[in-house]
Design a protein around this motif. Structure first.
Motif, PDB file in Angstrom:
ATOM      1  N   PHE A 280       0.856  -1.180   0.000  1.00 45.88           N
ATOM      2  CA  PHE A 280       0.000   0.000   0.000  1.00 45.88           C
ATOM      3  C   PHE A 280       0.900   1.241   0.000  1.00 45.88           C
ATOM      4  O   PHE A 280       1.481   1.605   1.008  1.00 45.88           O
ATOM      5  CB  PHE A 280      -0.893   0.037   1.227  1.00 45.88           C
ATOM      6  CG  PHE A 280      -1.880  -1.092   1.273  1.00 45.88           C
ATOM      7  CD1 PHE A 280      -3.030  -1.052   0.509  1.00 45.88           C
ATOM      8  CD2 PHE A 280      -1.636  -2.203   2.061  1.00 45.88           C
ATOM      9  CE1 PHE A 280      -3.936  -2.095   0.541  1.00 45.88           C
ATOM     10  CE2 PHE A 280      -2.547  -3.237   2.095  1.00 45.88           C
ATOM     11  CZ  PHE A 280      -3.690  -3.194   1.330  1.00 45.88           C
ATOM     12  N   SER A 281       1.022   1.855  -1.144  1.00 41.15           N
ATOM     13  CA  SER A 281       1.856   3.060  -1.238  1.00 41.15           C
ATOM     14  C   SER A 281       1.388   3.880  -2.422  1.00 41.15           C
ATOM     15  O   SER A 281       0.580   3.435  -3.219  1.00 41.15           O
ATOM     16  CB  SER A 281       3.337   2.682  -1.389  1.00 41.15           C
ATOM     17  OG  SER A 281       3.532   1.929  -2.564  1.00 41.15           O
TER      18      SER A 281
ATOM     19  N   SER B 142      -5.412   5.027  -5.864  1.00 45.32           N
ATOM     20  CA  SER B 142      -5.939   3.711  -5.507  1.00 45.32           C
ATOM     21  C   SER B 142      -6.246   2.896  -6.764  1.00 45.32           C
ATOM     22  O   SER B 142      -6.358   3.439  -7.861  1.00 45.32           O
ATOM     23  CB  SER B 142      -7.209   3.856  -4.670  1.00 45.32           C
ATOM     24  OG  SER B 142      -8.221   4.521  -5.423  1.00 45.32           O
TER      25      SER B 142
ATOM     26  N   GLU C 107       1.483  -3.451  -7.578  1.00 45.12           N
ATOM     27  CA  GLU C 107       1.114  -3.260  -6.180  1.00 45.12           C
ATOM     28  C   GLU C 107      -0.354  -2.905  -6.078  1.00 45.12           C
ATOM     29  O   GLU C 107      -0.957  -2.380  -7.012  1.00 45.12           O
ATOM     30  CB  GLU C 107       1.949  -2.147  -5.550  1.00 45.12           C
ATOM     31  CG  GLU C 107       1.821  -0.836  -6.286  1.00 45.12           C
ATOM     32  CD  GLU C 107       2.734   0.239  -5.717  1.00 45.12           C
ATOM     33  OE1 GLU C 107       2.516   1.417  -6.026  1.00 45.12           O
ATOM     34  OE2 GLU C 107       3.649  -0.122  -4.955  1.00 45.12           O
TER      35      GLU C 107
ATOM     36  N   LYS D 212      -2.680  -0.485  -4.052  1.00 45.68           N
ATOM     37  CA  LYS D 212      -2.458   0.761  -3.324  1.00 45.68           C
ATOM     38  C   LYS D 212      -3.484   0.947  -2.208  1.00 45.68           C
ATOM     39  O   LYS D 212      -4.554   0.348  -2.222  1.00 45.68           O
ATOM     40  CB  LYS D 212      -2.491   1.945  -4.297  1.00 45.68           C
ATOM     41  CG  LYS D 212      -1.434   1.866  -5.397  1.00 45.68           C
ATOM     42  CD  LYS D 212      -1.543   3.021  -6.356  1.00 45.68           C
ATOM     43  CE  LYS D 212      -0.449   2.969  -7.409  1.00 45.68           C
ATOM     44  NZ  LYS D 212      -0.545   1.771  -8.272  1.00 45.68           N
ATOM     45  N   ARG D 213      -3.136   1.824  -1.264  1.00 41.11           N
ATOM     46  CA  ARG D 213      -4.029   2.139  -0.156  1.00 41.11           C
ATOM     47  C   ARG D 213      -5.345   2.715  -0.683  1.00 41.11           C
ATOM     48  O   ARG D 213      -5.365   3.537  -1.587  1.00 41.11           O
ATOM     49  CB  ARG D 213      -3.352   3.153   0.779  1.00 41.11           C
ATOM     50  CG  ARG D 213      -4.124   3.389   2.084  1.00 41.11           C
ATOM     51  CD  ARG D 213      -3.427   4.473   2.900  1.00 41.11           C
ATOM     52  NE  ARG D 213      -2.060   4.086   3.220  1.00 41.11           N
ATOM     53  CZ  ARG D 213      -1.723   3.337   4.260  1.00 41.11           C
ATOM     54  NH1 ARG D 213      -2.670   2.881   5.065  1.00 41.11           N
ATOM     55  NH2 ARG D 213      -0.466   3.043   4.479  1.00 41.11           N
ATOM     56  N   GLY D 214      -6.461   2.246  -0.137  1.00 37.42           N
ATOM     57  CA  GLY D 214      -7.780   2.721  -0.558  1.00 37.42           C
ATOM     58  C   GLY D 214      -8.341   1.983  -1.755  1.00 37.42           C
ATOM     59  O   GLY D 214      -9.403   2.356  -2.277  1.00 37.42           O
ATOM     60  N   SER D 215      -7.678   0.917  -2.199  1.00 35.82           N
ATOM     61  CA  SER D 215      -8.151   0.169  -3.368  1.00 35.82           C
ATOM     62  C   SER D 215      -9.433  -0.587  -3.051  1.00 35.82           C
ATOM     63  O   SER D 215      -9.692  -0.989  -1.903  1.00 35.82           O
ATOM     64  CB  SER D 215      -7.073  -0.803  -3.842  1.00 35.82           C
ATOM     65  OG  SER D 215      -5.928  -0.104  -4.285  1.00 35.82           O
TER      66      SER D 215
ATOM     67  N   ASP E 285     -13.542  -2.762   0.484  1.00 30.98           N
ATOM     68  CA  ASP E 285     -12.317  -2.009   0.699  1.00 30.98           C
ATOM     69  C   ASP E 285     -11.223  -3.014   1.044  1.00 30.98           C
ATOM     70  O   ASP E 285     -11.323  -3.735   2.031  1.00 30.98           O
ATOM     71  CB  ASP E 285     -12.493  -1.004   1.840  1.00 30.98           C
ATOM     72  CG  ASP E 285     -11.255  -0.157   2.038  1.00 30.98           C
ATOM     73  OD1 ASP E 285     -10.351  -0.620   2.765  1.00 30.98           O
ATOM     74  OD2 ASP E 285     -11.192   0.938   1.466  1.00 30.98           O
TER      75      ASP E 285
ATOM     76  N   GLU F 146      -8.138  -2.732   2.060  1.00 35.68           N
ATOM     77  CA  GLU F 146      -7.347  -2.532   3.268  1.00 35.68           C
ATOM     78  C   GLU F 146      -8.128  -2.884   4.522  1.00 35.68           C
ATOM     79  O   GLU F 146      -7.595  -3.514   5.443  1.00 35.68           O
ATOM     80  CB  GLU F 146      -6.868  -1.081   3.337  1.00 35.68           C
ATOM     81  CG  GLU F 146      -5.963  -0.801   4.532  1.00 35.68           C
ATOM     82  CD  GLU F 146      -5.453   0.618   4.526  1.00 35.68           C
ATOM     83  OE1 GLU F 146      -4.678   0.961   5.437  1.00 35.68           O
ATOM     84  OE2 GLU F 146      -5.826   1.385   3.615  1.00 35.68           O
ATOM     85  N   SER F 147      -9.402  -2.521   4.568  1.00 35.12           N
ATOM     86  CA  SER F 147     -10.180  -2.721   5.794  1.00 35.12           C
ATOM     87  C   SER F 147     -11.005  -4.011   5.795  1.00 35.12           C
ATOM     88  O   SER F 147     -11.267  -4.580   6.853  1.00 35.12           O
ATOM     89  CB  SER F 147     -11.115  -1.526   6.016  1.00 35.12           C
ATOM     90  OG  SER F 147     -12.030  -1.403   4.918  1.00 35.12           O
TER      91      SER F 147
ATOM     92  N   PHE G  79       3.355  -3.113   4.983  1.00 39.88           N
ATOM     93  CA  PHE G  79       3.276  -1.915   4.150  1.00 39.88           C
ATOM     94  C   PHE G  79       4.566  -1.662   3.379  1.00 39.88           C
ATOM     95  O   PHE G  79       4.555  -1.035   2.340  1.00 39.88           O
ATOM     96  CB  PHE G  79       2.947  -0.701   5.030  1.00 39.88           C
ATOM     97  CG  PHE G  79       1.518  -0.679   5.477  1.00 39.88           C
ATOM     98  CD1 PHE G  79       0.511  -0.261   4.611  1.00 39.88           C
ATOM     99  CD2 PHE G  79       1.182  -1.092   6.752  1.00 39.88           C
ATOM    100  CE1 PHE G  79      -0.812  -0.237   5.020  1.00 39.88           C
ATOM    101  CE2 PHE G  79      -0.137  -1.074   7.159  1.00 39.88           C
ATOM    102  CZ  PHE G  79      -1.148  -0.657   6.297  1.00 39.88           C
TER     103      PHE G  79
END
Length: 326
Positions: free
Chosen positions: A4-5, A9, A30, A32-35, A64, A66-67, A83
């Motif tokens: 996640f970078s 997203s 990769e 990414k964060r929020g994908s 989501d 990430e979550s 990360f």
């Protein structure tokens, strides 16, 4: 770069979905964060890491990553997304529906038969059904090296061995070469089992196999039709009458109206003669048209008086009761 970078997203989804596509592999450098992960109806999403399954998601919806996804994956097999680990994940989308494919023999199959030294050339067509049933085998044999897989790829593998298996199941147990349609259910079940074994290691299973029709060479099909006609009519005499009727009505009896009338008259005389035979047989009387029974223009005299049953002999009247016999 980490898992996640970056600033933008991803949307992880089956892009350009096709009905004839069995699976589609999403991969990127990769996630990414929020994908977001999008699973549509009729799809399963399989998360892969280093070519191995880390998690399977079957419920349609938007997630989501990430979550919703990563915490779930972390509970499986000790999977950890760091990360700054630089790890790369792939998502395999699998079409879960049952596919229906039309098939036909690639060329005529020469089935050995005593009636034809060179064999009976037969063609057939129908449909077969299949679906993915084992994700581990699918990834191990196919999805590990391919980004997508189509129905035509499965069809090509099936038709490559179909003709050979057809010959096996038609010849097995002495199937009637001239009435294969009546055995199509048994032949189809045998082929389904054998074809399923052919693709067993790919994670795909054959769920159904149907034979719609068998096709014989034209001359063989004509012979089958004639044989069936003879059987339905019952005897050759009646078949000839039916054939004559068909010829007259269709205009195949050539030679003008006189020829057709003559043919019709001959057929009528034959039918009338047959009717007289049937009537005489029912009455117990001899056939007046049979040779040796009577002469033309003469009448038959009963051997017994119809009134009292006395034997008549040569007399024209009954010697017992006087009843006139002729």
């Amino acid at each position: 770069m980490g898992l996640f970078s970056g600033q933008f997203s991803n949307v992880v989804e089956w892009e350009e979905f096709r009905e004839d596509m069995i699976f589609y592999k999403w991969h990127n450098n990769e996630i990414k964060r929020g994908s977001k992960l999008i699973i549509r109806p009729g799809q399963d999403a399989v998360f892969l890491f280093n070519g191995k399954i880390e998690g399977i998601f079957k419920d349609e919806g938007d997630y989501d990553i990430e979550s919703d996804i990563i915490p779930f994956l972390s509970t499986l097999k000790g999977f950890k997304f760091g990360f700054n680990s630089g790890m790369r994940a792939e998502v395999l989308f699998i079409n879960t529906k049952e596919f229906t494919v039309k098939w036909g023999t690639k060329s005529a199959i020469n089935i050995p038969t005593p009636q034809l030294p060179g064999g009976m050339p037969i063609r057939a067509n129908g449909t077969f059904n299949f679906k993915v049933n084992d994700y581990v085998k699918l990834i191990d044999k196919i999805a590990g090296i391919k980004d997508s897989y189509l129905v035509d790829d499965v069809k090509l593998r099936i038709t490559a061995v179909l003709d050979q298996l057809f010959m096996k199941w038609i010849v097995k147990e002495g199937k009637d070469m001239f009435n294969l349609q009546s055995n199509s259910f048994d032949i189809g079940n045998g082929l389904k089992t054998d074809l399923d074994m052919q693709i067993f290691d790919t994670g795909i299973t054959i769920t159904g196999f149907t034979i719609m029709s068998f096709t014989y060479p034209e001359e063989i099909q004509n012979m089958i039709n004639k044989t069936a006609s003879h059987t339905m009519i019952g005897d050759m005499g009646r078949f000839q009458q039916a054939a004559m009727t068909e010829g007259i009505s269709s205009g195949k009896v050539q030679g003008g109206g006189a020829a057709a009338d003559m043919a019709g008259m001959m057929m009528g005389m034959q039918m009338a003669n047959q009717m007289m035979k049937n009537i005489n047989a029912e009455d117990g009387q001899p056939n007046p048209t049979s040779s040796g029974n009577s002469n033309a223009g003469s009448t038959n005299k009963p051997n017994f008086c119809p009134n009292c049953g006395q034997k008549t002999g040569e007399a024209n009247f009954c010697p017992n009761c006087g009843n006139k016999l002729v």
